[in-house]
Motif scaffolding. Structure first.
Motif, PDB file in Angstrom:
ATOM      1  N   PRO A   6       0.832  -1.288  -0.245  1.00 39.26           N
ATOM      2  CA  PRO A   6       0.268  -0.039  -0.252  1.00 39.26           C
ATOM      3  C   PRO A   6       1.216   1.535   0.124  1.00 39.26           C
ATOM      4  N   THR A   7       0.489   2.689  -0.088  1.00 37.31           N
ATOM      5  CA  THR A   7       1.278   3.733  -0.748  1.00 37.31           C
ATOM      6  C   THR A   7       0.333   4.322   0.618  1.00 37.31           C
ATOM      7  N   PRO A   8       0.474   5.809   0.768  1.00 43.49           N
ATOM      8  CA  PRO A   8       2.408   5.769   0.594  1.00 43.49           C
ATOM      9  C   PRO A   8       3.262   4.639   1.402  1.00 43.49           C
ATOM     10  N   ARG A   9       4.480   4.909   0.631  1.00 44.42           N
ATOM     11  CA  ARG A   9       5.566   3.787   1.568  1.00 44.42           C
ATOM     12  C   ARG A   9       6.044   4.519   2.007  1.00 44.42           C
ATOM     13  N   VAL A  10       6.595   4.298   3.881  1.00 39.71           N
ATOM     14  CA  VAL A  10       7.225   5.580   4.535  1.00 39.71           C
ATOM     15  C   VAL A  10       8.780   5.646   4.221  1.00 39.71           C
ATOM     16  N   VAL A  11       9.915   6.075   3.740  1.00 40.23           N
ATOM     17  CA  VAL A  11      11.331   5.448   3.894  1.00 40.23           C
ATOM     18  C   VAL A  11      12.395   6.116   4.729  1.00 40.23           C
ATOM     19  N   VAL A  12      12.634   5.847   5.505  1.00 42.62           N
ATOM     20  CA  VAL A  12      13.924   7.268   5.712  1.00 42.62           C
ATOM     21  C   VAL A  12      15.103   5.832   5.446  1.00 42.62           C
ATOM     22  N   VAL A  13      16.323   7.091   4.940  1.00 44.74           N
ATOM     23  CA  VAL A  13      17.348   6.607   4.492  1.00 44.74           C
ATOM     24  C   VAL A  13      17.953   7.715   5.174  1.00 44.74           C
ATOM     25  N   THR A  14      19.184   6.102   5.833  1.00 47.43           N
ATOM     26  CA  THR A  14      19.733   6.553   7.186  1.00 47.43           C
ATOM     27  C   THR A  14      21.378   6.166   7.284  1.00 47.43           C
ATOM     28  N   SER A  15      22.276   6.048   7.888  1.00 48.86           N
ATOM     29  CA  SER A  15      23.603   5.662   8.639  1.00 48.86           C
ATOM     30  C   SER A  15      23.533   5.374   9.418  1.00 48.86           C
ATOM     31  N   GLY A  16      24.373   6.809  10.118  1.00 48.83           N
ATOM     32  CA  GLY A  16      24.897   6.947  11.229  1.00 48.83           C
ATOM     33  C   GLY A  16      26.263   7.879  11.387  1.00 48.83           C
TER      34      GLY A  16
END
Length: 305
Positions: A33-43
Motif C-alpha cells: 500500500p502507498t504511500p510508503r514511508v522510507v527513511v534513508v539513514t547511515s549513522g
C-alpha cells in the motif's frame, strides 16, 4: 501551545498508486500500500546518504511514481543542493507547523521531474516548534497521506548521528535504507543504527554499500559487498561503485541517474530503486580468487579481537 493542522491543497499530478501492486509503463511492480514511508539513514556522516536519497527520489520520479523527498536535517540541509532546488526553497515544514503557510505551499516541485517534490524540515539557523518534538515528521507524513493525491513514496533523508534528529526522522518510517561504505568505522555505526531501527519497530531494513572499489576488493584491501552483508546480516538493496562523476553531478545539482550516457554508479542506484519499489533484494557474490596473495589478519580479525 497547540498547533492547528494546516489547510491542504491537492498535490498534483495525480499519483499512480494503489493498495494492490501496480506496474508502470513496463517498469517495476509497485509492492504494498502507498504511500510508503522510507527513511534513508547511515549513522556515520559522509557515506553518501543524501546522494543516495536524491538519486532514489529522481529514479522513482522517472518511473512516474510521485515522491516527496524530505530533508530532515534541521540545521545542515543539503538535499536541495543535490536536486538543484536551493534557490527555490522559501517555505519549510517549520513554516507549516507555525501556521504561516499550507503544506502544499512548502513543497517544491522539480522542474525536470514533475513527479518529484522536495520538503525541507526547516531553514538554516531556525528552530522547530518545541510542542511537536519527535512527532514533527509523523504529522507531516500523516498530512501527506490525507492529501487528495498522496505520493507513492515519502523518502526521508535522515541526519547523521543518533541524536534527536535521528529520532525525529525515523518516527514515521515503515522501511529503512541503510547506507554504508565498506570500512570498519562506517560498519560499526551502521550496525548500531540497524539495532535502533529494529527497536523502533522498523523491520524492513535493507543496505546499500556505497563507494566500492573492485580493484581494492580483489587485492583484499577493501571488504566486499558479501563481507558487509554477512557482518550486518541484512538484505542487500544495492552496491554502488566508486565513481568520479558523483562529484560532478553533486556540484551541478543534477542527480546522477539523469546522466546521459549513464555512469556505473548511476546504473547501480537505478537498479537499487527498482528493488526498493518491488521490495526485492540482490545477492552479493564472492570475488573470484585468482592466485592472489594471502595476507595476515584482515578485516574480520579487527572484530574478533
Amino acid at each position: 501551545m497547540a498547533f492547528a493542522p494546516p489547510r491542504l491543497l491537492p498535490l498534483p499530478p495525480p499519483p499512480r498508486c494503489a493498495s494492490a501492486p501496480t506496474r508502470h509503463h513496463g517498469g517495476p511492480e509497485l509492492s504494498g500500500p502507498t504511500p510508503r514511508v522510507v527513511v534513508v539513514t547511515s549513522g556515520k556522516g559522509g557515506v553518501g546518504k543524501t546522494t543516495t536519497t536524491a538519486n532514489l527520489a529522481a529514479s522513482l520520479a522517472r518511473l512516474s511514481l510521485p515522491v516527496v523527498a524530505v530533508d530532515a536535517d534541521a540545521g545542515l540541509r543539503n538535499l536541495d543542493l543535490l536536486l538543484g532546488l536551493e534557490n527555490r526553497v522559501h517555505l519549510t515544514a517549520a513554516d507549516v507547523l507555525a501556521g504561516d503557510c499550507r503544506l502544499d505551499q512548502a513543497l517544491v516541485r522539480h522542474r525536470a521531474l514533475q513527479d518529484l517534490q522536495l520538503l525541507c524540515l526547516s531553514k538554516p539557523r531556525s528552530k522547530l516548534p518545541l510542542a511537536f518534538g519527535s512527532k514533527t515528521l509523523t504529522w507531516v507524513a500523516d498530512a501527506l497521506r490525507r492529501a487528495a493525491n498522496p505520493p507513492a513514496f515519502i523518502l526521508i533523508d535522515c541526519p547523521a548521528g543518533v541524536d534527536a534528529g535521528f529520532v525525529t526522522a525515523i518516527a514515521p518510517a515503515e522501511e529503512a535504507v541503510l547506507v554504508t561504505t565498506p570500512d570498519i568505522t562506517a560498519l560499526r555505526d551502521a550496525d548500531r543504527v540497524a539495532g535502533l531501527l529494529e527497536c523502533d519497530g522498523i523491520k524492513d531494513i535493507k543496505i546499500i554499500v556505497n563507494r566500492v572499489r573492485p580493484d581494492l576488493v580483489k587485492g583484499e584491501d577493501m571488504m566486499s559487498a558479501l563481507d558487509v552483508q554477512e557482518m550486518l546480516g541484512l538484505p542487500l538493496l544495492g552496491v554502488v561503485p566508486e565513481d568520479a562523476e558523483v562529484i560532478r553531478s553533486t556540484n551541478r545539482g543534477v542527480p546522477l541517474v539523469l546522466n546521459d550516457p549513464p555512469t556505473p554508479a548511476g546504473l547501480a542506484l537505478e537498479q537499487a530503486t527498482w528493488r526498493l519499489i518491488e521490495r526485492d533484494a540482490m545477492t552479493a557474490v564472492m570475488v573470484e580468487e585468482q592466485e592472489r596473495p594471502k595476507k595476515k589478519g584482515g578485516f574480520f580479525s579487527f572484530f574478533s579481537r
